[in-house]
Design an enzyme around this catalytic site. Structure first.
Site, mmCIF file in Angstrom:
data_model
loop_
_atom_site.group_PDB
_atom_site.id
_atom_site.type_symbol
_atom_site.label_atom_id
_atom_site.label_comp_id
_atom_site.label_asym_id
_atom_site.label_seq_id
_atom_site.Cartn_x
_atom_site.Cartn_y
_atom_site.Cartn_z
ATOM 1 N N ASP A 1 0.979 -1.283 0.038
ATOM 2 C CA ASP A 1 0.003 -0.037 0.058
ATOM 3 C C ASP A 1 0.659 1.226 -0.184
ATOM 4 O O ASP A 1 0.455 2.302 0.461
ATOM 5 C CB ASP A 1 -0.927 0.104 1.203
ATOM 6 C CG ASP A 1 -1.908 -1.336 1.231
ATOM 7 O OD1 ASP A 1 -2.156 -1.541 -0.003
ATOM 8 O OD2 ASP A 1 -2.275 -1.619 2.274
ATOM 9 N N LYS B 1 1.825 2.095 -5.115
ATOM 10 C CA LYS B 1 2.242 1.539 -6.382
ATOM 11 C C LYS B 1 1.630 1.848 -7.486
ATOM 12 O O LYS B 1 1.970 2.110 -8.637
ATOM 13 C CB LYS B 1 2.868 -0.089 -6.007
ATOM 14 C CG LYS B 1 3.567 -0.321 -4.886
ATOM 15 C CD LYS B 1 3.755 -1.962 -4.661
ATOM 16 C CE LYS B 1 2.610 -2.591 -4.430
ATOM 17 N NZ LYS B 1 2.062 -2.008 -2.963
ATOM 18 N N GLY C 1 -4.442 -4.582 -3.810
ATOM 19 C CA GLY C 1 -5.535 -3.604 -4.057
ATOM 20 C C GLY C 1 -4.695 -2.316 -4.643
ATOM 21 O O GLY C 1 -4.088 -1.586 -3.676
ATOM 22 N N HIS C 2 -4.515 -2.011 -5.882
ATOM 23 C CA HIS C 2 -3.797 -0.878 -6.260
ATOM 24 C C HIS C 2 -4.681 0.271 -6.662
ATOM 25 O O HIS C 2 -5.527 0.211 -7.622
ATOM 26 C CB HIS C 2 -2.840 -1.344 -7.297
ATOM 27 C CG HIS C 2 -1.659 -2.060 -6.902
ATOM 28 N ND1 HIS C 2 -0.747 -2.737 -7.932
ATOM 29 C CD2 HIS C 2 -1.635 -2.784 -5.666
ATOM 30 C CE1 HIS C 2 -0.150 -3.677 -6.935
ATOM 31 N NE2 HIS C 2 -0.579 -3.553 -5.771
ATOM 32 N N GLN D 1 2.074 -6.296 -3.086
ATOM 33 C CA GLN D 1 2.532 -6.380 -1.790
ATOM 34 C C GLN D 1 3.876 -5.204 -1.457
ATOM 35 O O GLN D 1 3.878 -4.319 -2.397
ATOM 36 C CB GLN D 1 2.900 -7.766 -1.383
ATOM 37 C CG GLN D 1 1.506 -8.569 -1.220
ATOM 38 C CD GLN D 1 0.940 -9.038 -2.455
ATOM 39 O OE1 GLN D 1 1.557 -9.610 -3.424
ATOM 40 N NE2 GLN D 1 -0.298 -8.769 -2.737
HETATM 41 P P1 GDP Z 1 -0.737 0.189 -3.643
HETATM 42 O O1 GDP Z 1 -1.192 -0.954 -2.987
HETATM 43 O O2 GDP Z 1 0.738 0.307 -3.322
HETATM 44 O O3 GDP Z 1 -1.072 0.533 -5.120
HETATM 45 O O4 GDP Z 1 -1.455 1.464 -2.484
HETATM 46 P P2 GDP Z 1 -2.946 1.464 -2.386
HETATM 47 O O5 GDP Z 1 -3.781 1.893 -3.401
HETATM 48 O O6 GDP Z 1 -3.578 0.195 -1.646
HETATM 49 O O7 GDP Z 1 -2.899 2.748 -1.114
HETATM 50 C C1 GDP Z 1 -2.358 3.874 -1.342
HETATM 51 C C2 GDP Z 1 -3.478 4.831 -1.066
HETATM 52 O O8 GDP Z 1 -2.774 6.236 -1.111
HETATM 53 C C3 GDP Z 1 -4.375 4.790 -2.321
HETATM 54 O O9 GDP Z 1 -5.793 5.469 -1.703
HETATM 55 C C4 GDP Z 1 -4.014 6.058 -3.460
HETATM 56 O O10 GDP Z 1 -5.002 6.837 -4.002
HETATM 57 C C5 GDP Z 1 -3.555 6.978 -2.095
HETATM 58 N N1 GDP Z 1 -2.184 7.825 -2.445
HETATM 59 C C6 GDP Z 1 -0.989 7.277 -3.399
HETATM 60 N N2 GDP Z 1 -0.149 8.201 -3.595
HETATM 61 C C7 GDP Z 1 -0.695 9.321 -2.611
HETATM 62 C C8 GDP Z 1 0.017 10.599 -2.222
HETATM 63 O O11 GDP Z 1 1.160 10.971 -2.624
HETATM 64 N N3 GDP Z 1 -0.706 11.223 -1.345
HETATM 65 C C9 GDP Z 1 -1.790 10.970 -0.942
HETATM 66 N N4 GDP Z 1 -2.602 11.793 -0.184
HETATM 67 N N5 GDP Z 1 -2.491 9.792 -1.112
HETATM 68 C C10 GDP Z 1 -1.582 8.980 -2.085
HETATM 69 P P1 IMO Z 2 -0.727 -4.262 -2.184
HETATM 70 O O1 IMO Z 2 -0.231 -4.776 -3.641
HETATM 71 C C1 IMO Z 2 -1.022 -4.459 2.200
HETATM 72 C C2 IMO Z 2 -0.922 -8.792 3.950
HETATM 73 C C3 IMO Z 2 -2.067 -8.939 4.382
HETATM 74 C C4 IMO Z 2 -1.536 -9.871 5.518
HETATM 75 C C5 IMO Z 2 -0.465 -10.418 4.896
HETATM 76 C C6 IMO Z 2 -0.662 -11.935 4.314
HETATM 77 O O2 IMO Z 2 -2.035 -3.621 -2.252
HETATM 78 O O3 IMO Z 2 0.213 -3.493 -1.551
HETATM 79 P P2 IMO Z 2 -2.309 -12.675 2.248
HETATM 80 O O4 IMO Z 2 -3.790 -12.551 1.945
HETATM 81 O O5 IMO Z 2 -1.043 -12.372 1.306
HETATM 82 O O6 IMO Z 2 -1.731 -14.260 2.482
HETATM 83 O O7 IMO Z 2 -1.960 -11.954 3.678
HETATM 84 O O8 IMO Z 2 -0.023 -9.892 3.638
HETATM 85 N N1 IMO Z 2 -1.140 -8.211 2.430
HETATM 86 C C7 IMO Z 2 -1.097 -6.821 2.012
HETATM 87 N N2 IMO Z 2 -1.051 -5.719 2.768
HETATM 88 N N3 IMO Z 2 -1.007 -4.539 0.783
HETATM 89 C C8 IMO Z 2 -1.131 -5.581 0.069
HETATM 90 O O9 IMO Z 2 -0.977 -5.551 -1.307
HETATM 91 C C9 IMO Z 2 -1.237 -6.762 0.764
HETATM 92 N N4 IMO Z 2 -1.099 -8.010 0.146
HETATM 93 C C10 IMO Z 2 -1.113 -8.976 1.340
HETATM 94 O O10 IMO Z 2 -2.775 -7.860 5.196
HETATM 95 O O11 IMO Z 2 -0.940 -9.233 6.657
HETATM 96 MG MG MG Z 3 -2.757 -1.728 -1.714
#
Ligand code: GDP
Ligand code: IMO
Ligand code: MG
Length: 432
Positions: free
Chosen positions: A13, A16, A40-41, A223
């Site tokens: 999270d 990416k 979840g991207h 991840q």
């Molecule tokens: P990922 O799994 O690495 O793709 O990240 P996620 O989408 O799960 O979580 C990142 C969250 O932060 C999302 O809600 C993005 O829209 C948000 N986000 C990404 N970059 C920024 C940033 O620079 N500032 C803020 N405020 N939000 C961001």
């Molecule tokens: P993105 O790509 C954050 C975490 C789960 C748990 C552990 C094992 O969005 O960054 P799993 O279901 O993979 O067996 O769970 O890994 N986890 C993540 N945490 N972002 C993710 O993906 C994750 N994918 C798995 O919360 O702690």
């Molecule tokens: Mg994510």
């Protein structure tokens, strides 16, 4: 510079999805290499917000091609649902634009049932998985009873693989989730899953052809490196090599064809699920980070645990992922804190250490050694040049860069594509 990998440097999270979407403007092909729908991207385009789980984050650029590599574990209903949802929002997804590796393993209903059962039975020792069947699917892959997506092409082959896979599962799941191990039901679902057949491809050849033709290939990690099964905070990890190690195995592209590696790190730490997190702030400051950063899981909606940036853990990831440059995200979220802390070492049993212990219990016993930096009050979400940042924000970035062991090439200050500040002349594709 034909290939660039994007890897999360923390517990996932890091942003990416946003970074990959932005880099896709200069790419030809975007390839996911690991994980599954546990990812979840989030990508925000204008006022629209998309959360991608299996489909690469490049899909929102209409002229770019995407690949789901062999290292990804694919829930067929999940993927079909995601494709349908994208189509309903006007995103063209067709086999011309999206290829699914015939070697990718299928996440079956019994994997999801097993994931949930194991978590339930583990009680207080549960890992806090996403419940998407990821662990059991990778377990079957390694145990050599997994099912390749390519088996969807041939009912008889699929049935044979299914028989092998179900051999030991009925005992475990027969009573709690009989439908998940019912061969008739699973074979009936095959009719639906076969809608994925047109997407199947030899993605190893496809990606190599793109590289040979000098096309720009972007590899999208899922991840984060601290969730890597070998080098992360085991056992509180996911079940694959979420760090750079997963790229070669998960795409068939050897290391000498990966030109650069961009690490994505948040300006503070978050974690979903259980496991050690030395800088976690179970107080008002942690709650403030969660609220301002909107730190709720993109896949499960769970509140993310929040804390100050941990440079010991993030530096470990920088090191083993061979990071050339870093994008530091969510810097805007730190506006308004009067002071900001950063962990530069740990205290463990009376000793100060600068590397991350391998054992989760030892890591949990680590007390962070903090440096305290001045905060800044001004919002920075609309800043486009580094020089326009408040001096304290620039000092923060310089401090982190000096301790991280990698150049910070980009700062992200908001969700939108354009909320990126390039530091210096060189962008992530072109190097230092
Ligand atoms: P990922 O799994 O690495 O793709 O990240 P996620 O989408 O799960 O979580 C990142 C969250 O932060 C999302 O809600 C993005 O829209 C948000 N986000 C990404 N970059 C920024 C940033 O620079 N500032 C803020 N405020 N939000 C961001
Ligand atoms: P993105 O790509 C954050 C975490 C789960 C748990 C552990 C094992 O969005 O960054 P799993 O279901 O993979 O067996 O769970 O890994 N986890 C993540 N945490 N972002 C993710 O993906 C994750 N994918 C798995 O919360 O702690
Ligand atoms: Mg994510």
């Amino acid at each position: 510079m034909p290939s660039l990998a994007v890897v999360g440097l923390q517990w996932g999270d890091e942003g990416k999805g946003k970074v990959v979407d932005a880099l896709t403007a200069e790419a030809d092909l975007v390839c996911r290499y690991g994980g599954g729908a546990n990812a979840g991207h989030t990508v925000c385009v204008g006022s629209e917000r998309f959360v991608l789980h299996l489909v690469p984050s490049g899909i929102l650029h209409p002229d770019k091609r995407c690949v789901i590599g062999n290292g990804v574990v694919v829930d067929p209903d999940g993927l079909l649902g995601e494709l349908q949802a994208l189509r309903e929002r006007g995103i063209a997804v067709s086999p011309e634009r999206l290829a699914l590796s015939e070697r990718a393993h299928l996440v079956m209903p019994y994997h999801v049932a097993l994931d949930r059962l194991r978590e339930e039975r583990a009680g207080a020792q549960r890992l806090g998985t996403t419940g998407r069947g990821i662990g059991p699917c990778y377990t079957d892959k390694t145990a050599r009873v997994g099912i390749h997506a390519g088996a969807l092409r041939d009912r008889a082959r699929f049935e044979r693989r299914l028989q092998a896979a179900l051999r030991d599962k009925a005992e475990l799941l027969g009573r709690v989730a009989p439908e998940a191990v019912d061969p008739a039901r699973l074979l009936a679902a095959l009719d639906r899953w076969q809608q994925l057949v047109p997407y199947l491809a030899d993605t190893v050849a496809l990606v190599h052809q793109a590289l040979d033709a000098g096309e720009r290939v972007l590899f999208e990690g899922a991840q984060g490196a601290l969730l890597d099964v070998d080098l992360g905070t085991y056992p509180y990890v996911t079940s694959c090599n979420a760090g750079i190690g997963g790229l070669c195995a998960g795409t068939g592209v050897p290391p000498n064809r990966v030109d650069r590696v961009l690490g994505v790190a948040k300006a503070y730490m978050t974690r979903v699920g259980r496991g050690p997190m030395p800088t976690e702030l179970p107080d008002r400051t942690g709650a403030a980070l969660r609220e301002r950063g909107e730190e709720y899981g993109a896949t499960t909606g769970r509140p993310r645990r929040c804390g100050w940036l941990d440079l010991v853990a993030t530096r470990h990831a920088v090191r083993f992922c061979g990071i050339d440059a870093v994008c530091l995200t969510k810097l805007d979220v730190l506006s308004g804190f009067s002071e900001i802390r950063v962990a530069v070492a740990y205290r463990l049993g009376g000793r100060v250490i600068e590397t991350m212990p391998a054992d989760a219990e030892e890591l949990a016993a680590c007390e962070p050694v903090y440096e305290t930096l001045a905060g800044w009050a001004e919002p920075i979400a609309e800043v486009t040049r580094e020089e326009e940042l408040p001096p304290a924000a620039r000092d923060y970035v310089a401090f982190v860069e000096a301790r991280l062991g990698a150049r910070i090439a980009w700062l992200s200050v908001g969700r939108r594509r354009d909320q990126l500040i390039c530091r210096g002349e060189a962008g992530p594709w072109t190097g230092a």
